[in-house]
Write a protein that holds these residues in place. Sequence first.
Motif, short mmCIF file in Angstrom:
data_model
loop_
_atom_site.label_atom_id
_atom_site.label_comp_id
_atom_site.label_asym_id
_atom_site.label_seq_id
_atom_site.Cartn_x
_atom_site.Cartn_y
_atom_site.Cartn_z
N LEU A 142 3.65 6.03 -6.25
CA LEU A 142 3.63 4.64 -5.80
C LEU A 142 2.25 4.01 -6.00
CD1 LEU A 142 5.71 4.82 -2.48
CD2 LEU A 142 6.42 3.90 -4.70
N THR A 143 1.20 4.81 -5.82
CA THR A 143 -0.15 4.31 -6.03
C THR A 143 -0.34 3.84 -7.46
OG1 THR A 143 -1.21 5.59 -4.28
CG2 THR A 143 -2.59 4.99 -6.15
N GLY A 144 0.10 4.64 -8.43
CA GLY A 144 -0.04 4.27 -9.83
C GLY A 144 0.71 3.00 -10.18
N LEU A 145 1.93 2.88 -9.68
CA LEU A 145 2.72 1.68 -9.93
C LEU A 145 2.07 0.45 -9.29
CD1 LEU A 145 6.28 3.14 -9.26
CD2 LEU A 145 5.32 2.52 -11.49
N ALA A 148 8.58 -7.94 -7.60
CA ALA A 148 8.44 -6.50 -7.77
C ALA A 148 7.40 -5.93 -6.80
CB ALA A 148 8.06 -6.17 -9.21
N ARG A 149 6.28 -6.63 -6.66
CA ARG A 149 5.22 -6.16 -5.76
C ARG A 149 5.70 -6.12 -4.31
NH1 ARG A 149 -0.21 -8.43 -5.15
NH2 ARG A 149 -0.82 -6.29 -4.67
N ALA A 150 6.50 -7.11 -3.93
CA ALA A 150 6.96 -7.17 -2.54
C ALA A 150 7.73 -5.90 -2.17
CB ALA A 150 7.83 -8.41 -2.33
N GLY A 151 8.62 -5.47 -3.06
CA GLY A 151 9.39 -4.26 -2.78
C GLY A 151 8.54 -3.00 -2.78
N LEU A 152 7.60 -2.94 -3.70
CA LEU A 152 6.74 -1.76 -3.81
C LEU A 152 5.78 -1.64 -2.64
CD1 LEU A 152 5.93 0.62 -5.63
CD2 LEU A 152 4.31 -0.91 -6.76
N GLU A 153 5.09 -2.73 -2.31
CA GLU A 153 4.13 -2.69 -1.21
C GLU A 153 4.82 -2.48 0.13
OE1 GLU A 153 0.94 -2.50 -1.94
OE2 GLU A 153 1.50 -2.75 -4.04
N GLN A 154 6.04 -2.94 0.23
CA GLN A 154 6.82 -2.70 1.44
C GLN A 154 7.00 -1.21 1.69
OE1 GLN A 154 10.70 -4.89 2.14
NE2 GLN A 154 11.54 -2.93 1.49
N GLU A 155 7.32 -0.46 0.64
CA GLU A 155 7.54 0.97 0.80
C GLU A 155 6.22 1.70 1.06
OE1 GLU A 155 9.43 4.41 1.41
OE2 GLU A 155 10.28 2.39 1.27
N ILE A 156 5.15 1.27 0.41
CA ILE A 156 3.85 1.89 0.66
C ILE A 156 3.44 1.70 2.11
CG2 ILE A 156 1.38 1.69 0.14
CD1 ILE A 156 2.17 1.11 -2.77
N ALA A 157 3.64 0.50 2.65
CA ALA A 157 3.28 0.23 4.04
C ALA A 157 4.14 1.04 5.00
CB ALA A 157 3.43 -1.26 4.33
N ARG A 158 5.41 1.22 4.65
CA ARG A 158 6.29 2.03 5.50
C ARG A 158 5.76 3.46 5.62
NH1 ARG A 158 11.44 0.95 6.49
NH2 ARG A 158 11.65 -0.30 4.58
N LEU A 159 5.36 4.02 4.48
CA LEU A 159 4.81 5.38 4.49
C LEU A 159 3.48 5.43 5.23
CD1 LEU A 159 5.57 6.45 0.80
CD2 LEU A 159 6.80 7.15 2.86
N ALA A 160 2.65 4.40 5.00
CA ALA A 160 1.32 4.39 5.62
C ALA A 160 1.41 4.35 7.14
CB ALA A 160 0.52 3.19 5.11
N LEU A 204 0.62 -3.16 -11.09
CA LEU A 204 1.11 -4.48 -10.71
C LEU A 204 0.01 -5.33 -10.08
CD1 LEU A 204 4.66 -3.77 -9.22
CD2 LEU A 204 4.07 -4.69 -11.47
N GLU A 205 -0.88 -4.70 -9.33
CA GLU A 205 -1.97 -5.44 -8.72
C GLU A 205 -2.88 -6.05 -9.79
OE1 GLU A 205 -4.78 -4.42 -5.09
OE2 GLU A 205 -5.52 -3.47 -6.92
N LYS A 206 -3.14 -5.29 -10.83
CA LYS A 206 -3.99 -5.79 -11.90
C LYS A 206 -3.37 -7.04 -12.53
CE LYS A 206 -5.85 -2.70 -14.54
NZ LYS A 206 -6.06 -1.65 -15.57
N ARG A 207 -2.07 -7.00 -12.76
CA ARG A 207 -1.38 -8.15 -13.34
C ARG A 207 -1.39 -9.32 -12.36
NH1 ARG A 207 -0.55 -8.76 -18.52
NH2 ARG A 207 0.39 -6.69 -18.68
N ALA A 208 -1.22 -9.02 -11.06
CA ALA A 208 -1.20 -10.08 -10.05
C ALA A 208 -2.56 -10.77 -9.94
CB ALA A 208 -0.79 -9.51 -8.70
N ALA A 263 -6.24 -0.79 -1.67
CA ALA A 263 -6.56 0.59 -2.00
C ALA A 263 -6.48 1.48 -0.76
CB ALA A 263 -7.96 0.67 -2.62
N ALA A 264 -7.00 0.97 0.36
CA ALA A 264 -6.96 1.72 1.61
C ALA A 264 -5.52 1.94 2.07
CB ALA A 264 -7.75 0.99 2.69
N LEU A 265 -4.68 0.92 1.89
CA LEU A 265 -3.27 1.04 2.26
C LEU A 265 -2.58 2.08 1.39
CD1 LEU A 265 -0.92 -0.06 3.98
CD2 LEU A 265 -0.53 -1.75 2.17
N ARG A 266 -2.85 2.07 0.10
CA ARG A 266 -2.25 3.06 -0.80
C ARG A 266 -2.69 4.47 -0.42
NH1 ARG A 266 -3.10 -1.13 -4.84
NH2 ARG A 266 -5.22 -0.37 -5.17
#
Length: 228
Positions: free
Chosen positions: A157-160, A94-106, A164-168, A146-149
């Motif tokens: 996306l930041t909230g999600l 789940a994190r892989a898909g989410l962080e992928q989109e955050i990085a795309r936007l960043a 997930l980061e906390k659980r990871a 955090a900087a990437l978000r």
Amino acid sequence: MTLSTAAAPGNPLGGGSLPTQIHELLEEAIIAGDLAPGSRLRADEIAAHYGVSRIPVREAFSALAEAGWVDSRPRYGVYVRGRSRDELAELFEARAGLEQEIARLAASRRSDADLARMDGVVERSRRAVEARNTSGLTDAAIEFNAALRDAGKNAVLTGLSLNLEKRARFYFSPVADLLGEEWITGQERLLGLLRAGDENGSAASARRHIEETGRAVAGLLDSAAFTS
């Protein structure tokens, strides 16, 4: 049972509701491994440690159970949940898909200040590895994310991602010292792509970093690193 001593007896945190503050302290202790999986949480001991009654502690227990951090067993007590190989796989998937989109936007939205901030975090990561400072390395990894978000500029996306980061962290915190070099490599690789404004490359790099971390943690899950 090991608990933070930063909070003075009789005044656990100095603000906000006691149940919420105790919940946050216990949650962080579980994530960091100070309260090991399978250990029993005793309300009277925790209440005495923080100088409060058992009522806010029990309320904190209920919140921890609802969030999935502990198991409440009638007549047996409250126990820190264990780690699951299945959850680990699903979590990093789940994190892989989410962080992928955050990085795309960043890659398209980042500012020079965002890049400078991440440069500074990478340098702190490097110093933490050289000093074998595990807590510093974990803190730097959290700050980089955090900087990437912030660079991605999407509050939903930041909230999600935060949840997930906390659980990871429950999985990777105990082995952070074994993963540090890989983290720096991943951070540097992603930062270069962000600086170039490469949206697809940044997305792929972020996904790769999360997947590599997940595989590395899975390989260590049954090792002494999680039990010593």
